[in-house]
Scaffold this motif. Structure first.
Motif, mmCIF file in Angstrom:
data_model
loop_
_atom_site.group_PDB
_atom_site.id
_atom_site.type_symbol
_atom_site.label_atom_id
_atom_site.label_comp_id
_atom_site.label_asym_id
_atom_site.label_seq_id
_atom_site.Cartn_x
_atom_site.Cartn_y
_atom_site.Cartn_z
ATOM 1 N N MET A 497 71.561 7.451 130.205
ATOM 2 C CA MET A 497 72.674 7.736 129.379
ATOM 3 C C MET A 497 72.504 7.310 127.982
ATOM 4 O O MET A 497 73.041 8.269 127.114
ATOM 5 C CB MET A 497 73.692 6.848 129.843
ATOM 6 N N GLU A 498 71.767 6.235 127.381
ATOM 7 C CA GLU A 498 71.573 6.141 126.079
ATOM 8 C C GLU A 498 70.859 7.237 125.368
ATOM 9 O O GLU A 498 71.005 7.700 124.240
ATOM 10 C CB GLU A 498 70.814 4.773 125.783
ATOM 11 N N GLU A 499 69.766 7.574 126.159
ATOM 12 C CA GLU A 499 68.903 8.894 125.706
ATOM 13 C C GLU A 499 69.809 10.045 125.501
ATOM 14 O O GLU A 499 69.548 10.800 124.688
ATOM 15 C CB GLU A 499 67.564 8.761 126.542
ATOM 16 N N ALA A 500 70.761 10.238 126.494
ATOM 17 C CA ALA A 500 71.463 11.622 126.583
ATOM 18 C C ALA A 500 72.478 11.272 125.422
ATOM 19 O O ALA A 500 72.752 12.403 124.822
ATOM 20 C CB ALA A 500 72.393 11.558 127.979
ATOM 21 N N LYS A 501 73.160 10.186 125.094
ATOM 22 C CA LYS A 501 73.882 10.089 124.084
ATOM 23 C C LYS A 501 73.044 10.552 122.687
ATOM 24 O O LYS A 501 73.622 11.363 121.882
ATOM 25 C CB LYS A 501 74.427 8.887 123.541
ATOM 26 N N LYS A 502 71.757 10.043 122.576
ATOM 27 C CA LYS A 502 71.087 10.133 121.405
ATOM 28 C C LYS A 502 70.978 11.858 121.039
ATOM 29 O O LYS A 502 70.896 12.480 120.086
ATOM 30 C CB LYS A 502 69.752 9.682 121.276
ATOM 31 N N LEU A 503 70.410 12.537 122.286
ATOM 32 C CA LEU A 503 70.053 13.813 122.428
ATOM 33 C C LEU A 503 71.480 14.728 122.062
ATOM 34 O O LEU A 503 71.308 15.719 121.704
ATOM 35 C CB LEU A 503 69.414 14.349 123.647
ATOM 36 N N LEU A 504 72.444 14.359 122.704
ATOM 37 C CA LEU A 504 73.694 15.123 122.293
ATOM 38 C C LEU A 504 74.360 14.951 121.105
ATOM 39 O O LEU A 504 74.801 15.862 120.463
ATOM 40 C CB LEU A 504 74.824 14.454 123.476
ATOM 41 N N LEU A 505 74.125 13.932 120.261
ATOM 42 C CA LEU A 505 74.399 13.742 118.942
ATOM 43 C C LEU A 505 73.362 14.094 117.702
ATOM 44 O O LEU A 505 73.783 14.749 116.885
ATOM 45 C CB LEU A 505 75.030 12.453 118.634
ATOM 46 N N GLY A 506 72.049 14.087 118.152
ATOM 47 C CA GLY A 506 71.089 14.227 117.428
ATOM 48 C C GLY A 506 70.485 15.672 117.599
ATOM 49 O O GLY A 506 69.184 15.916 116.945
ATOM 50 N N SER A 507 70.608 16.623 118.284
ATOM 51 C CA SER A 507 69.960 17.761 118.863
ATOM 52 C C SER A 507 70.880 18.760 119.051
ATOM 53 O O SER A 507 72.128 18.703 119.569
ATOM 54 C CB SER A 507 69.017 17.512 119.652
ATOM 55 N N ASP A 508 70.386 20.185 119.226
ATOM 56 C CA ASP A 508 71.182 21.302 119.531
ATOM 57 C C ASP A 508 70.920 21.502 121.083
ATOM 58 O O ASP A 508 71.094 22.782 121.590
ATOM 59 C CB ASP A 508 70.813 22.327 118.827
ATOM 60 N N LEU A 509 70.294 20.597 122.012
ATOM 61 C CA LEU A 509 69.543 21.016 123.202
ATOM 62 C C LEU A 509 70.981 21.108 124.009
ATOM 63 O O LEU A 509 72.073 20.684 123.940
ATOM 64 C CB LEU A 509 68.902 19.762 123.681
ATOM 65 N N LYS A 510 70.779 22.464 124.804
ATOM 66 C CA LYS A 510 71.575 22.510 125.995
ATOM 67 C C LYS A 510 71.646 21.294 127.029
ATOM 68 O O LYS A 510 70.652 20.655 127.248
ATOM 69 C CB LYS A 510 71.089 23.950 126.500
ATOM 70 N N ARG A 511 72.874 21.283 127.656
ATOM 71 C CA ARG A 511 73.147 20.396 128.901
ATOM 72 C C ARG A 511 71.910 20.428 129.883
ATOM 73 O O ARG A 511 71.344 19.307 130.179
ATOM 74 C CB ARG A 511 74.463 20.704 129.252
ATOM 75 N N TYR A 512 71.526 21.678 130.074
ATOM 76 C CA TYR A 512 70.472 21.660 131.184
ATOM 77 C C TYR A 512 69.116 21.234 130.722
ATOM 78 O O TYR A 512 68.207 20.471 131.396
ATOM 79 C CB TYR A 512 70.189 23.061 131.809
ATOM 80 N N GLU A 513 68.850 21.214 129.420
ATOM 81 C CA GLU A 513 67.705 20.757 128.662
ATOM 82 C C GLU A 513 67.581 19.124 128.667
ATOM 83 O O GLU A 513 66.708 18.581 129.030
ATOM 84 C CB GLU A 513 67.494 21.446 127.400
#
Length: 543
Positions: A497-513
């Motif tokens: 979940m911590e990594e997910a937060k970083k990716l959600l805020l710091g990237s344009d990656l899609k949810r499935y990615e």
């Protein structure tokens, strides 16, 4: 009420089975659905379930692979397989892995309801019957009185003077081996009336027999490292005959009484801790010659009778002991050493070694132990700490710097050398604490590093992490929880979940990615876990 997990890669089937089970009257109040084996494992690691219903053919991880992991991590969790494959090989493999049933799609609703209801009812009753079934299986009280115990009792209670060859013949006829040449006898009296008070119940005859047989089994297990024969005796008590070799007598250095006291107190502690039984242990002299055993048995009865007359509260009583007050103090000291072991397990800082040492020596002084017993108590405590040092440190450098307790044998005999004794205890206790903490810290550090490297692995298992740090899965789970105050799967979910937060805020990656990158097979499942963890969906969090 029961909870069920449904695993199938067809959402329509998951939804239909879920709605049907929730509407049924078989006591199900929660149903979760997973679209593959990886999602299922996440659910199982986050919440408890009473039943899993799974398909066989699914993407990523099939039902067979899922069952292998389930039965390694949750061996008591029942599984039902529902599959479109009629191939007997699939059914055979599933049943061999422990599946409770293998159903072919389409399944009639009434048939499924009947199977699930029956299985949940059996699971509900299982724990209620567990204790009784285990006891009855292990301690079959019908075997309490055997031919051997009858003949042994006749031999022990015979008032005649037995010759050596006659006594050996009795044991040979019973196919028993007591090589000796020294022997000591115990009588163990179990106070079942006190046991009734502790449990606030009234025992039936069969319950009393079961408890006696459980006590006999525990007695045998407690003495498994000794050459000893234990059996049920007349009058509702237990008897143990110790066979002591010449080498053991030399090692004990004429202090066989103290050895027997220590062993007896261990047995008494086990009876109290595991069976909640109270009682008394009478100990005879240790004498040479197998023909002396009947006479030694009579000594144990006399010891226990003397205890009753004196209204003595000690659990262990020796026929030749004339220093009852000193024995009481020794019993108190033995209890303190048991507490010392617990104290050391709870110590988290090396500086606590000085506090533990000062408290231990102060308590010994407060007891007012006679000088000869005082020296013995100090050596006993030293060996207790040194034994923990050896177990906890193995080849640790600090462990090798602490000499054996024999090095302070002369110092404990005089009060003028008490500072030497104090220094020894402080250094030994500190070494135990340091070594234990360093080993735990090193092990958990390696485990956490492994988790940080592999948290994105969808098939990560408890066994994988435990194997990495060379621990059994059960002990690793205990140590991980103790060190991090979280269980493994909570910690792994937190990492993801911590990594997910970083990716959600710091990237344009899609949810499935993002779901794929942090170890989730399906984006929908990732979203459910994220919302459960943070209270908002990934999309809302990104906004």
């Amino acid at each position: 009420m029961a909870s069920v997990l449904i695993v199938d890669d067809e959402p329509i089937i998951c939804g239909a089975v879920s709605r049907f089970l929730l509407r049924s009257d078989i006591g199900i109040d929660r149903v979760e659905t997973a679209l593959n084996g990886f999602e299922a494992l996440d659910y199982l690691r986050l919440e408890p379930f009473d039943l899993v219903i799974t398909d066989i053919q699914m993407g990523g991880m099939n039902g067979i692979e899922l069952m292998e992991i389930i039965f390694s991590e949750h061996p008591d969790l029942p599984v039902i397989v529902i599959s479109a494959h009629e191939d007997f090989q699939y059914a055979q493999q599933a049943l061999r892995l422990g599946a409770h049933d293998y159903l072919i799609k389409p399944v009639e609703s009434e048939h499924l309801c009947q199977i699930v209801g029956s299985l949940l009812q059996r699971r509900h009753m299982q724990k209620a019957r567990e204790w009784e079934s285990t006891i009855r299986h292990k301690y079959a009280f019908e075997q309490l009185i055997t031919t051997k115990t009858v003949l042994l009792n006749e031999w022990l209670t015979d008032e005649a003077d037995w010759e050596e060859e006659e006594s050996k013949a009795v044991l040979d006829d019973l196919e028993l081996s007591l090589p000796g040449p020294y022997f000591c006898v115990w009588s163990v009296e179990i106070d079942l009336d006190v046991a009734e008070e502790i449990r606030n119940t009234r025992f039936k005859v069969k319950d009393r027999r079961l408890l006696l047989f459980a006590a006999l089994n525990l007695l045998e297990e407690s003495l498994s490292n000794w050459e000893a024969l234990s059996f049920y005796a007349q009058g509702g008590h237990l008897v143990t005959i110790f066979s002591v070799s010449e080498e053991e007598m030399r090692q004990w250095g004429g202090d066989e009484l103290r050895q027997m006291h220590l062993i007896a107190r261990t047995v008494y502690t086990n009876l109290t801790q595991y069976l909640r039984l109270k009682g008394s242990i009478g100990i005879s002299h240790t004498e040479r010659g197998i023909s002396r055993i009947p006479k030694l048995y009579r000594e144990t009865k006399e010891a226990l009778e003397s205890r009753k007359v004196a209204n003595d509260s000690l659990p262990v009583y020796y026929i030749g002991d004339i220093e009852r007050s000193a024995d009481k103090l020794m019993h108190v000291w033995q209890k303190r050493l048991e507490g010392l072991v617990k104290d050391l397990r709870q110590c988290s800082e090396p500086h606590e070694a000085e506090i533990v040492t000062d408290e231990l020596l102060a308590e010994l002084e407060k007891l007012g132990m006679p000088e000869d017993r005082r020296a013995s108590c100090l050596l006993q405590a030293a060996y207790c700490v040194y034994g923990l040092l050896d177990v906890r440190l193995d080849s640790h450098e600090e462990g090798r710097q602490v000499p054996e307790p024999q090095s302070i044998a002369s110092a404990v005999t005089t009060r003028e050398r008490l500072p030497e004794v104090r220094d020894y205890f402080r250094s030994a206790v500190e070494a135990v604490i340091r070594g234990h903490l360093q080993r735990e810290h090193s092990t958990m550090k390696r485990a956490i590093e492994y988790l940080k490297r592999h948290y994105s692995n969808k098939g990560l298992k408890l066994q994988d992490v435990a194997r990495e740090v060379h621990l059994s899965p059960n002990y690793f789970s205990y140590l991980f929880k103790k060190t991090t105050d979280k269980n493994l799967w909570d910690y792994l979910t937190e990492l993801r979940m911590e990594e997910a937060k970083k990716l959600l805020l710091g990237s344009d990656l899609k949810r499935y990615e993002i779901a794929e990158m942090i170890g989730y097979e399906a984006p929908e499942h990732f979203s459910r876990v994220f919302k459960k963890f943070y209270g908002v969906s990934p999309a809302d969090y990104r906004k």
